[in-house]
Design a protein around this motif. Structure first.
Motif: not given
Ligand SMILES: Nc1nc2c(ncn2[C@@H]2O[C@H](COP(=O)(O)OP(=O)(O)OP(=O)(O)O)[C@@H](O)[C@H]2O)c(=O)[nH]1
Length: 381
Positions: A176, A290, A295, A298
């Motif tokens: 990501k 968010r 997500t 992290h």
């Protein structure tokens, strides 16, 4: 210099404390009057460990005592060994082989010894529960036997490494982009420094990094991050003093996304004096980022200062309530006598320990290696 060498050299106070404690503990018994501690129950326990061992008859030949022998018997056997050990042959002396025959001081593993061991461990902030568990594991298979400092250190290092092994995990890197790392911890724990070190190391590894100076209440923290950012060649996003850190985090994530950055490190305030405010502040940062990436964050790294000892345990408890802590970084392991707290943390919470800090320079932060740590903690070479 390898990180292990640095760790061992700088963790001198912990290692000294445990190392000296263990040496004193073994020496205590070596200096005790002959047979002074040989109680009936001890002999019985020793016999229990080695039921096949005849309790009274000393060995006929002058050999090293079998380890599970009752204490008086063991000493008797040792006395028989001494004249041999004290007189190495001429060749042995010429070639330095005589030293090998010198017996290491040994101590019987009995209740008194285990109690002293537990105390040594508690003094390094391993905590009562963990110290008891470690001591019990050391006793297993060794009770009633005689052990040298070297063997005790090796056994202890093995136990510590076994506890630490499951938690030793480097900061996970996800595909990501940007990976958002929220960094939390009380003021002065080393958050800013850790962010600076991480940013420099990731940058050096070819990652593009952005830092958000989210402790908007402390101008000094922002300036410190700017210095680290300049040093590492990493942009540091700031906001006016006293402004909303959540809004800065939002802007930083938007910008990091636009730049295609690999990593966004967000510093936060650490005022625990008003836990409610801090909780709301962190919750708001999470809520707001968010909106940009559902997500994120992290990783939520909790930075702990090793010199606070057992206090680190309550900090984990508090921060786990106010943030979803995913891993720990332990700073200031250099120059503390409280390195054992890491073992207590691993034993109690099982949270991943991503890295440890042993100084203020960029390369003074390294992934946590359980075996190196265990050896450094007990003062093993
Ligand atoms: N000896 C040593 N000092 C460290 C280490 N990590 C951080 N420090 C020092 O600890 C002090 C506090 O570190 P900071 O990074 O400012 O801590 P912080 O958590 O950001 O604190 P605030 O800015 O007050 O929120 C600084 O003087 C750092 O240089 C370490 O591993 N070893």
């Amino acid at each position: 210099m390898s990180f292990f060498k640095k760790l061992r050299d700088r963790m001198f106070r912990s290692s000294d404390k445990i190392g000296e404690g263990l040496e004193a503990l073994v020496a205590e018994d070596a200096a005790a009057p002959e047979g002074a501690e040989t109680g009936a129950s001890e002999a019985a326990r020793a016999a229990e460990v080695a039921p096949a061992q005849p309790p009274a008859a000393p060995p006929a030949a002058p050999v090293s005592p079998p380890p599970a022998m009752p204490q008086a018997q063991a000493r008797e056997a040792e006395r028989k060994v001494e004249p041999e050990a004290a007189k190495p042959g001429l060749l042995g002396r010429l070639f330095g082989g005589g030293g090998a025959a010198v017996e290491e001081p040994r101590r019987l593993v009995d209740d008194a010894m285990l109690e002293s061991l537990e105390e040594v461990l508690i003094q390094t902030d391993m905590g009562v529960e963990t110290s008891m568990r470690v001591t019990a594991n050391i006793a297993e298979g060794r009770f009633g036997k005689r052990i040298s400092t070297r063997e005790l250190k090796a056994a202890l290092a093995g136990e510590v490494a076994r506890i630490m092994e499951p938690v030793a995990r480097p900061l996970p890197i996800y595909p990501k982009r940007p990976q958002v790392v929220l960094v939390v911890g009380v003021n002065g724990s080393g958050k800013t420094t850790t962010i600076g070190k991480l940013a420099s190391q990731f940058k050096a590894a070819g990652k593009s990094v952005v830092i958000a100076a989210g402790d908007t209440f402390r101008a000094a923290a922002v300036e410190q991050l700017q210095v680290w950012g300049q040093r590492a060649g990493v942009p540091v996003l700031t906001a006016p003093e006293g402004s909303d850190p959540a809004s800065l985090a939002f802007d930083a994530l938007t910008q990091a996304q636009a730049q295609g950055a690999d990593l966004l490190l967000i510093d936060t305030a650490g005022r625990l004096q008003n836990r409610q405010d801090l909780m709301e502040e962190l919750a708001k940062i999470v809520r707001v980022i968010r909106k940009v990436d559902a997500t994120a964050p992290h990783n939520t790294l909790l930075v702990l200062d090793a010199t606070t000892g057992q206090n680190a345990l309550s900090q984990v408890e508090i921060f786990r309530k106010i943030a979803d802590v995913t891993g720990l970084v332990m700073t200031k392991l250099d120059g503390t006598a409280k390195g054992g707290v890491l073992v207590a943390l691993a034993d109690r919470f099982g949270l991943p320990i991503h890295a440890i800090g042993v100084g203020e320079q960029i390369d003074d932060l390294a992934p946590f290696d359980p075996e190196d740590f265990a050896k450094a903690l007990v003062g093993q070479e």
